[in-house]
Design a protein around this motif. Structure first.
Motif, PDB file in Angstrom:
ATOM      1  N   LEU A 144       0.928  -1.298   0.011  1.00  0.00           N
ATOM      2  CA  LEU A 144      -0.037   0.040   0.075  1.00  0.00           C
ATOM      3  C   LEU A 144       0.857   1.171  -0.013  1.00  0.00           C
ATOM      4  CD1 LEU A 144      -3.015  -1.271   2.313  1.00  0.00           C
ATOM      5  CD2 LEU A 144      -2.921  -1.070  -0.122  1.00  0.00           C
ATOM      6  N   THR A 145       1.737   1.378   1.108  1.00  0.00           N
ATOM      7  CA  THR A 145       2.423   2.705   0.950  1.00  0.00           C
ATOM      8  C   THR A 145       3.247   3.337  -0.003  1.00  0.00           C
ATOM      9  OG1 THR A 145       2.353   2.644   3.432  1.00  0.00           O
ATOM     10  CG2 THR A 145       4.034   4.273   2.526  1.00  0.00           C
ATOM     11  N   THR A 146       3.937   2.242  -0.519  1.00  0.00           N
ATOM     12  CA  THR A 146       4.787   2.826  -1.679  1.00  0.00           C
ATOM     13  C   THR A 146       3.809   3.002  -3.016  1.00  0.00           C
ATOM     14  OG1 THR A 146       5.357   0.396  -2.017  1.00  0.00           O
ATOM     15  CG2 THR A 146       7.214   1.783  -1.031  1.00  0.00           C
ATOM     16  N   LYS A 147       2.861   2.250  -3.099  1.00  0.00           N
ATOM     17  CA  LYS A 147       2.115   2.282  -4.364  1.00  0.00           C
ATOM     18  C   LYS A 147       1.134   3.678  -4.463  1.00  0.00           C
ATOM     19  CE  LYS A 147       3.518  -1.252  -4.208  1.00  0.00           C
ATOM     20  NZ  LYS A 147       4.875  -1.410  -3.651  1.00  0.00           N
ATOM     21  N   THR A 148       0.909   3.870  -3.024  1.00  0.00           N
ATOM     22  CA  THR A 148      -0.038   5.014  -3.130  1.00  0.00           C
ATOM     23  C   THR A 148       0.985   6.459  -3.644  1.00  0.00           C
ATOM     24  OG1 THR A 148       0.352   5.225  -0.627  1.00  0.00           O
ATOM     25  CG2 THR A 148      -1.809   4.598  -1.355  1.00  0.00           C
ATOM     26  N   ALA A 149       2.032   6.201  -3.211  1.00  0.00           N
ATOM     27  CA  ALA A 149       3.310   7.224  -3.222  1.00  0.00           C
ATOM     28  C   ALA A 149       3.246   7.496  -4.737  1.00  0.00           C
ATOM     29  CB  ALA A 149       4.520   7.235  -2.461  1.00  0.00           C
ATOM     30  N   VAL A 150       3.177   6.155  -5.329  1.00  0.00           N
ATOM     31  CA  VAL A 150       3.429   6.070  -6.925  1.00  0.00           C
ATOM     32  C   VAL A 150       2.387   6.811  -7.687  1.00  0.00           C
ATOM     33  CG1 VAL A 150       3.691   4.597  -8.941  1.00  0.00           C
ATOM     34  CG2 VAL A 150       5.141   4.215  -7.011  1.00  0.00           C
ATOM     35  N   TYR A 151       1.169   6.470  -7.045  1.00  0.00           N
ATOM     36  CA  TYR A 151       0.103   7.120  -7.772  1.00  0.00           C
ATOM     37  C   TYR A 151       0.140   8.720  -7.582  1.00  0.00           C
ATOM     38  CZ  TYR A 151      -4.628   9.047  -7.481  1.00  0.00           C
ATOM     39  OH  TYR A 151      -5.658   9.988  -7.742  1.00  0.00           O
ATOM     40  N   THR A 152       0.462   9.287  -6.328  1.00  0.00           N
ATOM     41  CA  THR A 152       0.391  10.439  -6.059  1.00  0.00           C
ATOM     42  C   THR A 152       1.373  11.275  -7.081  1.00  0.00           C
ATOM     43  OG1 THR A 152       1.903  10.499  -4.208  1.00  0.00           O
ATOM     44  CG2 THR A 152      -0.479  10.444  -3.798  1.00  0.00           C
ATOM     45  N   LEU A 153       2.675  10.471  -7.285  1.00  0.00           N
ATOM     46  CA  LEU A 153       3.689  11.272  -8.159  1.00  0.00           C
ATOM     47  C   LEU A 153       3.155  11.200  -9.677  1.00  0.00           C
ATOM     48  CD1 LEU A 153       6.895   9.347  -6.899  1.00  0.00           C
ATOM     49  CD2 LEU A 153       6.360  11.915  -6.729  1.00  0.00           C
ATOM     50  N   MET A 154       2.321  10.003 -10.043  1.00  0.00           N
ATOM     51  CA  MET A 154       1.760   9.983 -11.341  1.00  0.00           C
ATOM     52  C   MET A 154       0.789  11.207 -11.585  1.00  0.00           C
ATOM     53  SD  MET A 154       1.112   5.954 -12.367  1.00  0.00           S
ATOM     54  CE  MET A 154       0.942   6.376 -13.788  1.00  0.00           C
ATOM     55  N   ARG A 155       0.109  11.548 -10.524  1.00  0.00           N
ATOM     56  CA  ARG A 155      -0.935  12.512 -10.731  1.00  0.00           C
ATOM     57  C   ARG A 155      -0.135  13.891 -10.774  1.00  0.00           C
ATOM     58  NH1 ARG A 155      -6.285  11.829 -11.942  1.00  0.00           N
ATOM     59  NH2 ARG A 155      -6.745  10.466 -10.450  1.00  0.00           N
ATOM     60  N   GLY A 156       0.687  14.073  -9.840  1.00  0.00           N
ATOM     61  CA  GLY A 156       1.429  15.442  -9.521  1.00  0.00           C
ATOM     62  C   GLY A 156       2.442  15.587 -10.245  1.00  0.00           C
ATOM     63  N   PHE A 157       3.329  14.723 -10.792  1.00  0.00           N
ATOM     64  CA  PHE A 157       4.589  15.218 -11.326  1.00  0.00           C
ATOM     65  C   PHE A 157       5.061  14.215 -12.459  1.00  0.00           C
ATOM     66  CE2 PHE A 157       4.438  16.178  -6.750  1.00  0.00           C
ATOM     67  CZ  PHE A 157       5.164  17.296  -6.573  1.00  0.00           C
TER      68      PHE A 157
END
Lengths: 83, 560
Positions: free
Chosen positions: B222-235
């Motif tokens: 969960l934790t690292t993949k939510t971060a991947v999601y937020t990076l995909m969305r924001g950066f």
């Protein structure tokens, strides 16, 4: 179904397995030499057998670099943080 | 669309009920609830829901689009698999924590604004840490606290970035963050902490191996993949991330070669695999972003499978170090075979899920003519293969016989592994469904002769080199220093030294003050003390004399 016994048979005949693997590996390189690559983005994509060479070398490089890093810098005793 | 049930709400409410239930009833609940979440997530259609205005801020609890759905689908699936794997656990705290953690992760993925995102982001930290603490030994307690502190600091950085960004843009909406925004780098760092980008990654490889056997499944997903999601969305398309991604991937495999603890080895491979995703986000092309999303999806399945396999061994033997294991293939053959499917997937072996997703990221690098990125990421594939397919199976399941005769794990653990393994193979053989849920239409075929031949040669010949170097590659009874050394070793010593120096300075200051005070007291004592000149008693005669003098003087003044 006794998976354990089935695995035991494979382990007991590992010398045969090893020979099969050698044939398979040779076959792979031959296939790569014969079948023309459909890609030409990088020059090495058309070199037959380059994948085999690169994989072999990469494995040695990774282990050598990691072990050097371990012994020179980052390996410590298991109780290092416990004191 | 405002009448949609938020899957997070379902999980939070469901988690609250768990402590009230016991035995079979609790087990049934732990299966029913994730099943309901799967139904809830898969029946969502694109749109928005749960928009509200709070204190003048426009919040959006659910933005349902192609990108958030990819992650929501896999989070729901892995919650089910993780709950099944943990079915025999009788610790309600763990169950509540796991469900709340999954709910928080889904909350982040659906968050349409930065405030909602931040709230769920922090909830993730405070729910997940219990999965580490619940191992209930001093090591996991300490690791849990370190995990908490690092994430708390990361959260503060993220919050500062969000505030700056909101002040700059006047909007809390969470979309691509503008590089001109003052909060750009702070938000990026906040996300990179959770994505475990070196040097901010050590919380992961420190804490995950200390988590409970079943809790680690949720943590790995969960934790690292939510971060991947937020990076995909924001950066997306942030060039900086290509470099970080490649370094991550190399860093993880290098440390994995040195690891002796099975789950620490696998944790380093999370860092390594998330590196592919981060690099894909950095490249930012449609092929690269699809590749990152697809790889996040397959990664959650095979990584959970690997952690379940290693967890099964730890559960049955109580040992986690390769040097303490060996010869288990006779006793845990099913675990071995299922684990192998996961390890072949992470190595991108043809016909497994990793092959259809990881090669997309490589293809994106090729299309962009990034030769170095392509070569280095291929090298990482080799490292992944030798550590997960060869090192762990060889030294834990074959190799030297450790004399251990464990039983095979309970049926529910095998079934959970079986489902994950089935999905790994199914996606590998028929990637069409995975490609159909990607954020953008996928125009990619993994199964060309060029790809398959390259990958097979790369991995199998690496295997030849591995067995040639077999005596150098085993686990060693050592630990490896990583950036957590800074706060586990250096910082306590800096604080101790600083404490000592400050103590001495303070002592000096105090004794200096005392000397001044003593001098003052002595001076006062000298003048006013019993012997002091000002404290001497005067004879009555002299008083009378002086009075007479004064009276005479006043008489004289009066007379003239």
């Amino acid at each position: 179904m006794d998976l354990g016994r089935w695995l035991q048979v494979l382990v007991d005949n590992s010398h045969i397995l090893r020979r099969v693997m050698y044939v398979l590996l040779a076959g792979l390189v031959v296939a790569d030499l014969i079948i023309p690559s459909a890609y030409d983005r990088f020059p090495w994509e058309s070199w037959g057998g380059f994948g085999a060479l690169y994989g072999f070398a990469a494995c040695i490089v990774i282990i050598a670099v990691a072990k050097a890093l371990g012994y020179l810098l980052v390996y410590r005793g298991e109780d290092y943080y416990d004191e | 669309m405002n009448d949609v049930l938020h899957p997070s709400l379902l999980l939070f409410l469901g988690a609250a009920v768990v402590p009230l239930l016991r035995g079979r009833l609790q087990q049934a609940w732990m299966l029913l609830l994730p099943a309901a979440v799967i139904v809830a997530v898969f029946s969502l259609s694109q749109g928005t829901a749960g928009s509200m205005t709070l204190f003048g801020v426009d919040l959006l609890l659910m933005r349902i689009d192609a990108l958030s759905l990819v992650f929501a689908y896999i989070f729901a699936i892995i919650t089910m698999i993780g709950a099944l794997f943990a079915l025999q656990v009788k610790d309600s705290t763990q169950h509540v924590a796991a469900l709340a953690y999954a709910g928080s992760a889904l909350g982040v993925v659906f968050a349409g604004d930065l405030i909602t995102l931040y709230v769920f982001w922090e909830l993730m930290v405070f729910s997940s840490v219990w999965l580490i603490w619940c191992r209930r030994n001093p090591t996991s307690m300490a690791a849990g606290f370190r995990y908490l502190i690092v994430h708390a600091l990361g959260g503060v950085v993220l919050l500062a970035g969000i505030i700056l960004n909101v002040l700059d843009t006047g909007s809390v909406a969470f979309d691509k963050i503008s590089p001109e925004s003052a909060g750009f780098y702070l938000i990026l760092i906040g996300f990179m902490v959770n994505a475990a980008v070196p040097p901010l990654h050590a919380w992961l490889t420190d804490a995950y191996p200390e988590a409970t056997v079943t809790g680690a499944i949720f943590l790995s997903a969960l934790t690292t993949k939510t971060a991947v999601y937020t990076l995909m969305r924001g950066f997306p398309g942030t060039e900086l991330l290509v470099g970080f991604g490649v370094v991550m991937a190399l860093y993880g495999v290098t440390y994995a070669v040195l690891a002796n603890d099975m789950r620490r080895l696998l944790a380093y491979h999370i860092v390594s695999q998330v590196g592919y995703m981060v690099a894909g986000v950095g490249m930012g092309t449609i092929m690269a972003l699809n590749g990152s999303a697809a790889h996040a999806f397959t990664h959650i399945l095979y990584k959970a499978l690997l952690f379940m396999g290693a967890g099964a061994v730890i559960h049955m033997t109580g040992r986690s170090k390769l040097t303490d294991l060996g010869g288990l293939y006779r006793y845990m053959p099913a675990t071995l075979l299922l684990y192998l499917i996961g390890s072949l997937s992470i190595s991108a072996f043809p016909l497994t899920s990793g092959f259809v997703s990881k090669t997309m990221v490589l293809e994106a690098a090729a299309l962009d003519q990034r030769a170095l990125v392509w070569l280095l990421l291929s090298l990482v594939s080799v490292g992944t293969f030798i550590s997960t397919v060869l090192k762990i199976p060889w030294f834990a399941f074959f190799g030297r016989d450790s004399g251990l005769k464990p039983q095979e794990v309970p049926w529910n653990m095998l079934l959970a592994m079986g489902i994950a393994a089935f999905l790994c193979l199914y996606i590998g053989v028929a990637p069409g469904w995975l490609y159909s849920v990607m954020p953008e239409p996928v125009e990619y075929n993994a199964y060309t002769p060029g790809h398959v031949l390259w990958e097979l040669q790369l991995l199998l010949f690496a295997g030849v080199a591995f067995f040639m170097l077999l005596k150098f590659v085993g686990g060693e009874r050592k630990i490896t220093l990583d950036t957590d050394w800074l706060y586990r070793w250096l910082l306590p010593r800096v604080v101790t030294v600083a404490h000592r120096v400050l103590q001495r300075l303070w002592g000096g200051l105090l004794s200096g003050l005392m000397a001044r005070l003593r001098w003052l007291v002595e001076t006062v004592n000298r003048h006013h003390g019993p012997q002091g000149i000002l404290a001497r008693t005067w004879p009555t005669g002299s008083m009378v004399l002086w009075v007479a003098v004064m009276l005479a003087a006043s008489l004289l003044v009066y007379y003239f």
